[in-house]
Scaffold this motif. Structure first.
Motif, PDB file in Angstrom:
ATOM      1  N   LEU A 183     -42.191  47.428   7.048  1.00 11.74           N
ATOM      2  CA  LEU A 183     -42.201  48.885   7.170  1.00 11.74           C
ATOM      3  C   LEU A 183     -43.368  49.348   8.043  1.00 11.74           C
ATOM      4  CD1 LEU A 183     -41.312  49.927   3.504  1.00 11.74           C
ATOM      5  CD2 LEU A 183     -40.049  50.624   5.551  1.00 11.74           C
ATOM      6  N   THR A 184     -44.511  48.716   7.867  1.00  8.92           N
ATOM      7  CA  THR A 184     -45.693  49.069   8.660  1.00  8.92           C
ATOM      8  C   THR A 184     -45.456  48.790  10.135  1.00  8.92           C
ATOM      9  OG1 THR A 184     -47.161  48.615   6.784  1.00  8.92           O
ATOM     10  CG2 THR A 184     -48.144  48.632   8.984  1.00  8.92           C
ATOM     11  N   GLU A 185     -44.779  47.689  10.431  1.00  6.33           N
ATOM     12  CA  GLU A 185     -44.499  47.333  11.826  1.00  6.33           C
ATOM     13  C   GLU A 185     -43.568  48.358  12.483  1.00  6.33           C
ATOM     14  OE1 GLU A 185     -42.901  43.424  11.535  1.00  6.33           O
ATOM     15  OE2 GLU A 185     -44.864  42.444  11.375  1.00  6.33           O
ATOM     16  N   VAL A 186     -42.513  48.745  11.764  1.00  6.38           N
ATOM     17  CA  VAL A 186     -41.573  49.716  12.321  1.00  6.38           C
ATOM     18  C   VAL A 186     -42.238  51.079  12.464  1.00  6.38           C
ATOM     19  CG1 VAL A 186     -39.377  50.906  11.954  1.00  6.38           C
ATOM     20  CG2 VAL A 186     -39.572  48.477  11.441  1.00  6.38           C
ATOM     21  N   LEU A 187     -43.049  51.448  11.489  1.00  8.24           N
ATOM     22  CA  LEU A 187     -43.793  52.708  11.580  1.00  8.24           C
ATOM     23  C   LEU A 187     -44.712  52.709  12.808  1.00  8.24           C
ATOM     24  CD1 LEU A 187     -44.774  53.635   7.914  1.00  8.24           C
ATOM     25  CD2 LEU A 187     -43.746  55.182   9.598  1.00  8.24           C
ATOM     26  N   ALA A 188     -45.300  51.575  13.094  1.00  5.77           N
ATOM     27  CA  ALA A 188     -46.153  51.468  14.282  1.00  5.77           C
ATOM     28  C   ALA A 188     -45.324  51.683  15.549  1.00  5.77           C
ATOM     29  CB  ALA A 188     -46.841  50.111  14.314  1.00  5.77           C
ATOM     30  N   ASN A 189     -44.104  51.130  15.559  1.00  3.48           N
ATOM     31  CA  ASN A 189     -43.225  51.291  16.724  1.00  3.48           C
ATOM     32  C   ASN A 189     -42.824  52.755  16.929  1.00  3.48           C
ATOM     33  OD1 ASN A 189     -43.282  48.514  17.061  1.00  3.48           O
ATOM     34  ND2 ASN A 189     -41.329  48.169  16.037  1.00  3.48           N
ATOM     35  N   ILE A 205     -37.368  60.053  11.283  1.00  2.00           N
ATOM     36  CA  ILE A 205     -37.348  58.637  10.877  1.00  2.00           C
ATOM     37  C   ILE A 205     -38.664  58.272  10.203  1.00  2.00           C
ATOM     38  CG2 ILE A 205     -37.375  56.263  11.758  1.00  2.00           C
ATOM     39  CD1 ILE A 205     -35.375  57.154  13.900  1.00  2.00           C
ATOM     40  N   ASN A 206     -39.763  58.720  10.778  1.00  2.00           N
ATOM     41  CA  ASN A 206     -41.069  58.431  10.184  1.00  2.00           C
ATOM     42  C   ASN A 206     -41.179  58.978   8.770  1.00  2.00           C
ATOM     43  OD1 ASN A 206     -42.125  56.966  12.270  1.00  2.00           O
ATOM     44  ND2 ASN A 206     -43.830  58.341  12.708  1.00  2.00           N
ATOM     45  N   ASN A 207     -40.686  60.181   8.558  1.00  2.00           N
ATOM     46  CA  ASN A 207     -40.742  60.780   7.217  1.00  2.00           C
ATOM     47  C   ASN A 207     -39.981  59.927   6.210  1.00  2.00           C
ATOM     48  OD1 ASN A 207     -42.268  62.941   8.153  1.00  2.00           O
ATOM     49  ND2 ASN A 207     -40.477  64.219   8.546  1.00  2.00           N
ATOM     50  N   LEU A 208     -38.830  59.415   6.619  1.00  4.91           N
ATOM     51  CA  LEU A 208     -38.055  58.549   5.723  1.00  4.91           C
ATOM     52  C   LEU A 208     -38.762  57.213   5.507  1.00  4.91           C
ATOM     53  CD1 LEU A 208     -34.419  59.177   7.050  1.00  4.91           C
ATOM     54  CD2 LEU A 208     -35.459  60.055   4.951  1.00  4.91           C
ATOM     55  N   LEU A 209     -39.373  56.695   6.556  1.00  3.19           N
ATOM     56  CA  LEU A 209     -40.108  55.427   6.421  1.00  3.19           C
ATOM     57  C   LEU A 209     -41.297  55.574   5.477  1.00  3.19           C
ATOM     58  CD1 LEU A 209     -40.094  54.158  10.130  1.00  3.19           C
ATOM     59  CD2 LEU A 209     -38.830  53.174   8.202  1.00  3.19           C
ATOM     60  N   PHE A 210     -41.960  56.717   5.522  1.00  2.00           N
ATOM     61  CA  PHE A 210     -43.076  56.963   4.610  1.00  2.00           C
ATOM     62  C   PHE A 210     -42.582  56.980   3.159  1.00  2.00           C
ATOM     63  CE2 PHE A 210     -45.363  59.156   8.281  1.00  2.00           C
ATOM     64  CZ  PHE A 210     -46.271  58.121   8.432  1.00  2.00           C
ATOM     65  N   SER A 211     -41.419  57.583   2.949  1.00  6.54           N
ATOM     66  CA  SER A 211     -40.845  57.619   1.594  1.00  6.54           C
ATOM     67  C   SER A 211     -40.488  56.207   1.134  1.00  6.54           C
ATOM     68  CB  SER A 211     -39.603  58.507   1.577  1.00  6.54           C
ATOM     69  OG  SER A 211     -39.937  59.842   1.871  1.00  6.54           O
ATOM     70  N   GLU A 251     -43.641  54.339   0.260  1.00  7.75           N
ATOM     71  CA  GLU A 251     -44.176  54.738  -1.058  1.00  7.75           C
ATOM     72  C   GLU A 251     -43.417  54.057  -2.192  1.00  7.75           C
ATOM     73  OE1 GLU A 251     -44.890  58.879  -3.615  1.00  7.75           O
ATOM     74  OE2 GLU A 251     -44.259  58.964  -1.510  1.00  7.75           O
ATOM     75  N   LEU A 252     -42.080  54.022  -2.054  1.00  5.49           N
ATOM     76  CA  LEU A 252     -41.266  53.376  -3.084  1.00  5.49           C
ATOM     77  C   LEU A 252     -41.505  51.863  -3.124  1.00  5.49           C
ATOM     78  CD1 LEU A 252     -37.926  55.323  -2.538  1.00  5.49           C
ATOM     79  CD2 LEU A 252     -39.354  55.410  -4.589  1.00  5.49           C
ATOM     80  N   THR A 253     -41.661  51.247  -1.963  1.00  5.68           N
ATOM     81  CA  THR A 253     -41.896  49.804  -1.893  1.00  5.68           C
ATOM     82  C   THR A 253     -43.246  49.441  -2.494  1.00  5.68           C
ATOM     83  OG1 THR A 253     -40.570  49.691   0.125  1.00  5.68           O
ATOM     84  CG2 THR A 253     -41.985  47.813  -0.352  1.00  5.68           C
ATOM     85  N   THR A 254     -44.227  50.288  -2.242  1.00  2.00           N
ATOM     86  CA  THR A 254     -45.556  50.054  -2.833  1.00  2.00           C
ATOM     87  C   THR A 254     -45.485  50.110  -4.342  1.00  2.00           C
ATOM     88  OG1 THR A 254     -46.618  51.029  -0.893  1.00  2.00           O
ATOM     89  CG2 THR A 254     -47.939  50.872  -2.896  1.00  2.00           C
ATOM     90  N   ALA A 255     -44.709  51.064  -4.844  1.00  3.43           N
ATOM     91  CA  ALA A 255     -44.554  51.182  -6.301  1.00  3.43           C
ATOM     92  C   ALA A 255     -43.815  49.972  -6.857  1.00  3.43           C
ATOM     93  CB  ALA A 255     -43.814  52.472  -6.642  1.00  3.43           C
ATOM     94  N   ALA A 256     -42.785  49.508  -6.141  1.00  3.01           N
ATOM     95  CA  ALA A 256     -41.988  48.377  -6.622  1.00  3.01           C
ATOM     96  C   ALA A 256     -42.809  47.093  -6.680  1.00  3.01           C
ATOM     97  CB  ALA A 256     -40.773  48.180  -5.724  1.00  3.01           C
ATOM     98  N   ALA A 257     -43.850  47.006  -5.852  1.00  2.99           N
ATOM     99  CA  ALA A 257     -44.695  45.812  -5.851  1.00  2.99           C
ATOM    100  C   ALA A 257     -45.544  45.716  -7.112  1.00  2.99           C
ATOM    101  CB  ALA A 257     -45.591  45.820  -4.616  1.00  2.99           C
ATOM    102  N   ASP A 258     -45.654  46.829  -7.834  1.00  7.75           N
ATOM    103  CA  ASP A 258     -46.433  46.854  -9.075  1.00  7.75           C
ATOM    104  C   ASP A 258     -45.631  46.168 -10.181  1.00  7.75           C
ATOM    105  OD1 ASP A 258     -47.881  47.403 -11.352  1.00  7.75           O
ATOM    106  OD2 ASP A 258     -48.336  49.466 -10.763  1.00  7.75           O
ATOM    107  N   ALA A 259     -46.197  45.117 -10.752  1.00  9.47           N
ATOM    108  CA  ALA A 259     -45.481  44.328 -11.761  1.00  9.47           C
ATOM    109  C   ALA A 259     -45.260  45.077 -13.062  1.00  9.47           C
ATOM    110  CB  ALA A 259     -46.255  43.035 -12.036  1.00  9.47           C
ATOM    111  N   SER A 260     -45.832  46.248 -13.206  1.00 13.01           N
ATOM    112  CA  SER A 260     -45.705  46.985 -14.469  1.00 13.01           C
ATOM    113  C   SER A 260     -44.347  47.668 -14.622  1.00 13.01           C
ATOM    114  CB  SER A 260     -46.812  48.039 -14.570  1.00 13.01           C
ATOM    115  OG  SER A 260     -46.705  49.007 -13.542  1.00 13.01           O
ATOM    116  N   TYR A 261     -43.603  47.793 -13.536  1.00 17.91           N
ATOM    117  CA  TYR A 261     -42.303  48.475 -13.620  1.00 17.91           C
ATOM    118  C   TYR A 261     -41.243  47.517 -14.126  1.00 17.91           C
ATOM    119  CZ  TYR A 261     -44.151  52.513 -11.135  1.00 17.91           C
ATOM    120  OH  TYR A 261     -44.873  53.619 -10.798  1.00 17.91           O
ATOM    121  N   GLY A 262     -40.365  48.035 -14.995  1.00 11.23           N
ATOM    122  CA  GLY A 262     -39.302  47.231 -15.567  1.00 11.23           C
ATOM    123  C   GLY A 262     -38.032  47.308 -14.737  1.00 11.23           C
TER     124      GLY A 262
END
Length: 298
Positions: A218-224, A83-89, A92-103
């Motif tokens: 995601l950070t909260e669930v990863l902590a759990n 589960i942690n491995n999937l949460l890390f993935s 990573e995708l959510t961090t990228a999506a937060a970047d306004a440069s992506y269309g």
């Protein structure tokens, strides 16, 4: 002091019977390798042997309990690590999506990838053990913990009970991780589902705010999940240490029981020969004395 023939007869018969009984007792002990064949052989020793046998039975049960708890926790640890491995993935995708440069096209691609990852998390949260019991359902091991209704809304169907297992006298350990502690109320799964749907159809203004909110969740669930893995590691480590302790106690108890109940052959052999010699000697004397008569002396 005069001893009547009747007294002599009774005393000699008792000695013969005692020697015979002692010889028979020692013969049985040597044949069975048991010093105590019946409680009357050693009343105090018999009680102590019973107590020691009871303690050995308890130690054996504790050992079985530790094996079962360790096996179950290791299974849960494996699922949580995945589960942690999937949460890390997803992180990573959510961090990228937060970047306004992506269309729009890039955000849709990220959403589609996350749509593949999310069911994996749900499947792992609904994992079963080798007996078909759900790992993260609390005590409701026959119920799938995370389900969806007709509207696709996730909910938790298990309970919050942490099972306790006895692994030593006055020592209990947790035997399971509760799903509601990992994903409280299944809220995270519903939020993640909505976020994935948003990425698959992103608004023109982008998803920066939503992505930052999801990163927090995601950070909260990863902590759990990480906390649960750490907890499992601590329990398993303590069980390994306790296993060595119980093993030492078991060995000491078994040796003590054997000292009390098992025959010491050299000593028993000597005692048996002494009993036989006493029996034969008494019998010989009795036979000789019994033939004496006052009339023979006249």
């Amino acid at each position: 002091m005069r001893i009547s023939s009747s007294q002599f007869h009774d005393s000699t018969i008792r000695n013969i019977q005692d020697s015979s009984a002692k010889y028979s007792q020692l013969s049985v002990q040597m044949a069975t390798n048991k010093r105590i064949t019946r409680p009357s052989d050693d009343p105090l020793g018999s009680v102590l042997v019973l107590r020691l046998n009871s303690e050995l039975t308890s130690l054996a049960q504790y050992g079985q309990n530790m094996e079962l708890v360790t096996y179950t926790l290791r299974q849960q640890e494996t699922q949580l690590t995945s589960i942690n491995n999937l949460l890390f993935s997803l992180q990573e995708l959510t961090t990228a999506a937060a970047d306004a440069s992506y269309g729009e096209a890039e955000l849709k691609a990220m959403g589609n990838e996350m749509a593949v990852l999310m069911p994996g998390i749900v499947d792992l949260l609904n994992a079963k053990d080798g007996n078909g019991n759900y790992l993260f359902a609390g005590s409701e091991i026959d119920k799938q913990p995370f389900i969806t209704d007709l509207a696709g809304v996730y909910s938790y169907q298990g309970d919050a009970l942490v099972r306790k297992v006895s692994v030593a006298e006055n020592t209990l350990v947790d035997a399971n991780i509760v799903g509601s502690d990992l994903v409280p109320g299944a809220t995270f799964l519903n939020d993640l589902k909505d976020y994935v749907a948003l990425l698959q159809a992103p608004p023109a203004a982008g998803v920066g705010t939503e992505s930052r909110d999801m990163m927090v969740k995601l950070t909260e669930v990863l902590a759990n999940t990480t906390s649960a893995i750490t907890k499992i590691g601590g329990i398993v480590s303590s069980l390994e240490s306790l296993e060595f302790t119980n093993s030492d106690i078991s060995l000491f108890t078994e040796n003590l029981r054997n000292d009390l109940s098992v025959v010491h052959y050299p000593s028993a052999y000597i005692e048996m020969n002494n009993a036989l010699a006493a029996y034969e000697s008494t019998l010989k004397v009795y036979s000789s004395v019994s033939q004496l008569s006052l009339f023979r002396q006249l």
